[in-house]
Design a protein around this motif. Structure first.
Motif, PDB file in Angstrom:
ATOM      1  N   GLY B  96       0.817  -1.214   0.000  1.00  0.00           N
ATOM      2  CA  GLY B  96       0.000   0.000   0.000  1.00  0.00           C
ATOM      3  C   GLY B  96       0.848   1.260   0.000  1.00  0.00           C
ATOM      4  O   GLY B  96       0.530   2.236   0.696  1.00  0.00           O
ATOM      5  N   LEU B  97       1.909   1.250  -0.762  1.00  0.00           N
ATOM      6  CA  LEU B  97       2.814   2.400  -0.813  1.00  0.00           C
ATOM      7  C   LEU B  97       3.793   2.180  -1.951  1.00  0.00           C
ATOM      8  O   LEU B  97       3.916   1.079  -2.482  1.00  0.00           O
ATOM      9  N   ARG B 126     -12.201   5.094   2.417  1.00  0.00           N
ATOM     10  CA  ARG B 126     -11.836   6.162   1.468  1.00  0.00           C
ATOM     11  C   ARG B 126     -12.026   7.539   2.097  1.00  0.00           C
ATOM     12  O   ARG B 126     -11.249   8.454   1.867  1.00  0.00           O
ATOM     13  N   CYS B 136       1.594   8.231  -5.598  1.00  0.00           N
ATOM     14  CA  CYS B 136       2.194   7.013  -6.156  1.00  0.00           C
ATOM     15  C   CYS B 136       1.182   5.934  -6.477  1.00  0.00           C
ATOM     16  O   CYS B 136       1.226   5.329  -7.529  1.00  0.00           O
ATOM     17  N   THR B 137       0.291   5.653  -5.545  1.00  0.00           N
ATOM     18  CA  THR B 137      -0.421   4.369  -5.565  1.00  0.00           C
ATOM     19  C   THR B 137      -1.787   4.388  -6.210  1.00  0.00           C
ATOM     20  O   THR B 137      -2.337   3.326  -6.503  1.00  0.00           O
ATOM     21  N   GLY B 138      -2.390   5.555  -6.355  1.00  0.00           N
ATOM     22  CA  GLY B 138      -3.784   5.568  -6.794  1.00  0.00           C
ATOM     23  C   GLY B 138      -4.725   4.994  -5.747  1.00  0.00           C
ATOM     24  O   GLY B 138      -5.879   4.688  -6.047  1.00  0.00           O
ATOM     25  N   TYR B 139      -4.228   4.827  -4.548  1.00  0.00           N
ATOM     26  CA  TYR B 139      -5.016   4.474  -3.346  1.00  0.00           C
ATOM     27  C   TYR B 139      -5.497   3.019  -3.284  1.00  0.00           C
ATOM     28  O   TYR B 139      -5.859   2.542  -2.213  1.00  0.00           O
ATOM     29  N   GLN B 141      -4.208  -0.051  -3.364  1.00  0.00           N
ATOM     30  CA  GLN B 141      -3.584  -0.980  -2.415  1.00  0.00           C
ATOM     31  C   GLN B 141      -3.582  -0.436  -0.988  1.00  0.00           C
ATOM     32  O   GLN B 141      -3.392  -1.190  -0.042  1.00  0.00           O
ATOM     33  N   GLU B 144      -6.946  -1.580   0.193  1.00  0.00           N
ATOM     34  CA  GLU B 144      -6.819  -3.018   0.491  1.00  0.00           C
ATOM     35  C   GLU B 144      -6.104  -3.248   1.818  1.00  0.00           C
ATOM     36  O   GLU B 144      -6.476  -4.143   2.591  1.00  0.00           O
TER      37      GLU B 144
END
Ligand code: FES
Ligand code: FES
Lengths: 800, 165
Positions: B96-97, B126, B136-139, B141, B144
């Protein structure tokens, strides 16, 4: 290359393993440049120009210098007398750039003086006291106006605002237009946005007068960074030592802080103390020189009634901002995928770059590919609309077929492999395209605007730099290598060295996985280190979606060399021919099944020279420098083999909004992604999702907007809007794997995935929703207000 | 001026200027570098810490305002060096990063949510991280990770810690 590459079955590669970098970050133990304290460190704050262009009459630092804790104030006159101009990729010697404005400034916010003090707060206080006397000059903000006869030149010495104007003709363009049934024209504009990492750029420089070396710690993602510092500061190459063990808080292309580094490096030498320059958010947004491409595309496309697209003329006009730098090359890279995934027979491409009084443009994720893909895919939508053909059918008709690879496109690049039809079919099925259409129609029946968008595009990967010699013949670059080293210590343990910084791409995981795979060692047992630049092999940093291919290739090949050495030692001990021996997870197996254990091999290598085969060096170590696959020659006749590998992505999006408020909501998002063999699935997934989020920002929200006075209006996070967890939907990823025949495991790049197709898909979905009004919104970002205004205007005219 | 901050269960007297933000005090006066500066104007959430149970932006508070309050920073989350807590471990499990810069803020925002909501919906997750920008992640992960952490915490705190190894 013969036949399609086989799927790679590995023990560690492609398996669901954790990312080894993650624990230190979740614990708050990353090592970012801001976390580094050097004894006696000084801090820099900047004095920014107010007007977009003004002659600097006088800079008076006396009030600032009189303040407590202030050590020095310097301006561009002092600096430019001491350092060389910053690197300019083009042949435009009169377009010179220094870290501080010299004589005049060329955009609002440009740094005109730097204040050095004992703390950043004191430096900021003092910066307000520096008196800058100026005389306003004419300025130009708009790229087309900058081209006009009599436009104010941003660099009067250069004579005009034109930095680059090259036209390429690939194939029989005129003939293809003449023989086609029909043609159409369109103009689309990619707005100025950027990746805007949450960590701003920062650098610490320290001059060690006894060793005669400049130490540099920076949040950098930059090819040939140390070389550029040395050149600018007039140092020898081995007098600059960049520390690669600094974690970079996001970059996605833009962390190229060369001007910041040269400034801090000069100050560190002059003052004999460590100097730190960490941009604050305003400095970063307004004057960090990290804006992305801003590009107008004028396209003419010729096609037959059955939907066959025959030829395209594209003019791309890019607003580079105030100085040249490397930005104009972002017009060059897309040449390697100028026809997207389609069999377009001929192309004329005119690449134009102009200076304006805006902040300087820097490399952004995809290096110009995302805007180009947006233009190509919008063109495909328009052709489909024009012919009344379904958008998917039109694409299917023109896609390169799987049996046509390697496929050479008109501009001379060969696509390595792909199966676009398979990816699209999977997406339509697994993403439930039929259900999505039903959902769209249901929403429409409820009075919502709803639309589906699609985009098919390529991610060129492997990052050579062929666009440099292609756009600038004086430039003879034909390698863009990457090195790695594998050492086996006397206990038999494995250490891999990588020679760059990372900004979230997981290179430590990549290197450990690849070396573990080749040597048959658990990657968790592999140590990864980052020597400083003076202890490093040559490399070109993680740009151009290249590290899986290039670092992966270098590390794998170095590990293979270790195996070769181990087999030589084992064979010698067994009195066998190395050709008859093999290696399996550390053990050398001889003819007849005799085995020599890893510990024995290591013992010989590290201690028993007398047992080594003749001509073998002691110690088990190997370095490998990987050349970019296919990068053998310089461009010829305006054609070039750009990047070696081509990943494919297909986006399918459902967008809905209420006609009055017009806030686009992404109801469904499916992406099909094929980047060949995946080294680590978590990393590739994250890149893709992050790329899509970035694409959502570029399409709907993000823009560095300037007003008529040449002032940047979006210079904080309050006005420069970025997607939050509310704007980015849950995304379904549909995976496919067509290995590359050119790489170690069949891997291709994925660092730019998602971003390269999402703008076209989202914009296409909005247009599908707006169909009843026949509206075209031809400029990104497409803001809510633009949609609702367009609907209102259309209704006034009686549509639909 | 002197102020008394309780950081990660330890009280420390630190000397700060009245204009010093909590963010700068944590990083520069207390030497805790895990709290990050992103915008310093209250939008990005990189500077998130927990003050008296709430996730707050340390760039928007002055250190002197926090006198006597309980502050948890990312350094106070892991039980021991090398031992991640459930939320941290879940971020590692789902990746998640990426660059890790927003991550301390994300982890703390997640912890603040999970302290009050044992079984959060995706929408609640959210919502809880909507003030933390990740580039970076688009959230995906991250959501999750928080889902997974909630599940593990529900199943049992200690058993879950081993489960992720
Ligand atoms: S640094 Fe505090 S919210 Fe951005
Ligand atoms: S992990 Fe890089 S900003 Fe979130």
């Amino acid at each position: 290359m013969s036949g399609p590459a086989k799927l790679f079955q590995g023990k560690y590669v492609s398996t669901d393993r954790r990312v080894r970098e993650d624990p230190r970050f979740v614990a708050g133990h990353g090592r970012f440049v801001q976390d580094i304290d050097r004894p006696g460190m000084l801090h820099v704050a900047l004095v920014a120009a107010q007007a977009p262009a003004a002659r600097i009459v006088k800079i008076d630092p006396s009030a600032a210098l009189a303040m407590e804790g202030v050590v020095d104030v310097i301006d561009g006159a002092e600096l430019s007398a001491a350092v060389n101009p910053l690197m300019n990729g083009l042949d435009t010697p009169k377009v010179q750039r220094f870290p501080l404005a010299v004589g005049q400034n060329r955009y609002a916010g440009e740094w005109v003086a730097a204040v050095v003090a004992e703390t950043r707060a004191l430096a900021e206080d003092a910066a307000e006291k520096v008196r800058v006397e100026t005389e306003k000059l004419g300025f130009v903000i708009d790229a087309e106006q900058a081209l006009e006869e009599g436009a104010t030149p941003v660099h009067p010495e250069h004579g005009s605002n034109l930095l680059l104007d090259r036209t390429f003709d690939w194939g029989p363009v005129d003939e293809d237009f003449a023989r086609s049934d029909d043609s159409l024209k369109l103009r689309v504009t990619w707005g100025r946005n950027s990746t805007v990492p949450i960590e701003t750029f920062g650098v610490i420089c320290e001059w060690n007068a006894w060793e005669k070396v400049l130490d540099v710690w920076a949040s950098i993602q930059m090819p040939k960074y140390a070389d550029q510092i040395a050149r600018a500061l007039k140092l020898h190459g081995n007098e600059v030592r960049v520390h690669y063990d600094v974690d970079v808080g996001g970059s996605y292309g833009v962390k190229r802080g060369i001007k910041q580094t040269v400034l801090a490096g000069y100050l560190a030498r002059k003052l004999g103390r460590p100097v730190r320059l960490i941009e604050d958010r305003l400095e970063n947004m307004r004057s960090g020189d990290a804006h992305g491409p801003e590009r107008i595309f004028d396209i003419e496309v010729a096609f037959d009634r059955d939907g066959t697209v025959n030829a395209m003329r594209m003019r791309a006009l890019d607003n580079a901002g105030a100085y040249a730098g490397r930005a104009p090359f972002q017009l060059g890279k897309p040449i390697g995928a100028i026809v997207g995934p389609y069999r377009i027979n001929s192309v004329q491409y005119r690449a134009m770059s102009v200076t304006t009084n805006k902040a300087v443009q820097e490399a952004v994720r995809g290096f110009g590919q995302a805007p180009t893909n947006y233009a190509i895919e919008t063109m495909m939508d328009r052709v489909a609309d024009h012919l009344g053909i379904d958008r998917l059918d039109l694409r299917q008709k023109n896609l390169i077929r799987p049996d046509e690879f390697p496929y050479e496109i008109p501009s001379g690049s060969k696509y390595d492999s792909g199966d676009y039809q398979a990816v699209i079919a999977k997406v339509l099925e697994q993403g439930d395209y039929d259900g999505m259409r039903a959902e769209r129609d249901r929403l429409r029946a409820e009075g919502m605007c709803a639309g589906i968008g699609v985009a098919a595009c390529l991610e060129p990967s492997g990052g050579n730099s062929s666009f440099e010699p292609l756009l600038n013949p004086a430039n003879r670059t034909s390698t863009w290598m990457e090195g790695s080293r594998v050492n086996i210590d006397a206990l038999g343990d494995v250490t891999v060295a990588i020679h760059t910084t990372s900004s979230g791409q997981g290179h430590e995981t990549l290197a450990a996985t690849v070396v573990g795979e080749v040597l048959g060692v658990d990657p968790d047992r592999v140590r990864v280190v980052r020597p400083d630049s003076l202890g490093s092999l040559p490399g070109n940093s993680p740009v151009g979606s290249r590290m899986a291919i290039m670092l992966g290739g270098a590390a794998a090949n170095a590990a293979r060399d270790i195996i070769r050495q181990a087999i030589a030692i084992g064979a010698h001990l067994m009195d066998a021919d190395p050709g008859d021996c093999s290696y399996d997870s550390g053990t050398v197996i001889g003819p007849g099944g005799a085995e020599i254990a890893w510990t024995e091999i290591v013992d010989v290598a590290h201690r028993r020279f007398h047992d080594l085969p003749k001509g073998t060096n002691p110690g088990l170590t190997a370095s490998f420098i990987q050349q970019v696959p296919t990068g053998e020659t310089l461009p010829k006749d305006g054609k070039a083999q750009m990047y070696p590998c081509y990943s494919f992505e297909f986006h399918l999006v459902l967008v809905a909004f209420a006609p009055v408020l017009a806030k686009p909501e992404l109801r469904r998002y499916v992406i099909g992604h094929d980047c060949g063999t995946v080294i680590n699935p978590h990393i590739v997934k994250g890149m893709t999702l992050g790329g899509i989020a970035h694409g959502i920002g570029a399409t709907l929200l993000e823009e560095f907007a300037y007003d008529g006075e040449g002032q940047l209006m979006t210079q904080s996070f309050l006005d420069y809007l970025m997607p939050s967890s509310h704007e980015v939907p849950e995304v379904q990823i549909v995976k496919h794997c067509t290995p590359s025949p050119l790489t170690e495991f069949g891997q291709k790049g994925s660092g730019e995935s998602g971003y390269l197709g999402s703008p076209a898909a989202i914009s296409g979905a909005i247009h599908d929703a707006l169909k009843p009004w026949g509206i075209h919104l031809n400029k990104l970002p497409i803001r809510m207000a633009a949609i609702s205004d367009a609907i209102a205007a259309a209704e006034e005219k009686g549509h639909p | 001026m002197k102020t008394e901050l309780t950081i990660n269960g330890r009280s420390r007297a630190i000397d700060v200027e009245p204009r010093m933000t909590l963010l700068d005090a944590l990083r520069d006066a207390a030497g805790l570098k895990g709290t990050h500066a992103g915008c310093e104007h209250g939008v990005c959430g990189a500077c998130t810490v927990i003050v008296d149970g709430d996730a707050v932006r340390s760039c928007l508070m002055f250190a002197v305002q926090c006198d006597g309050m309980e502050i948890t920073t990312i350094e106070g989350v892991a039980a021991d060096p090398g031992e991640l807590d459930v939320v941290q471990d879940s971020f590692c499990e789902t990746h998640g990063l990426q660059c890790g810069y927003c991550t301390p803020g994300m982890v703390l925002a997640a912890k603040a949510l999970l302290a009050v909501e044992k079984d959060p919906s995706d929408e609640q997750i959210r919502d809880a991280i909507s003030g933390n920008i990740c580039r970076c992640t688009g959230y995906g992960q991250i959501v999750e990770a928080i889902r997974l952490a909630a599940k593990r915490l529900r199943e049992s705190n200690t058993a879950a810690m081993e489960a992720g190894e």
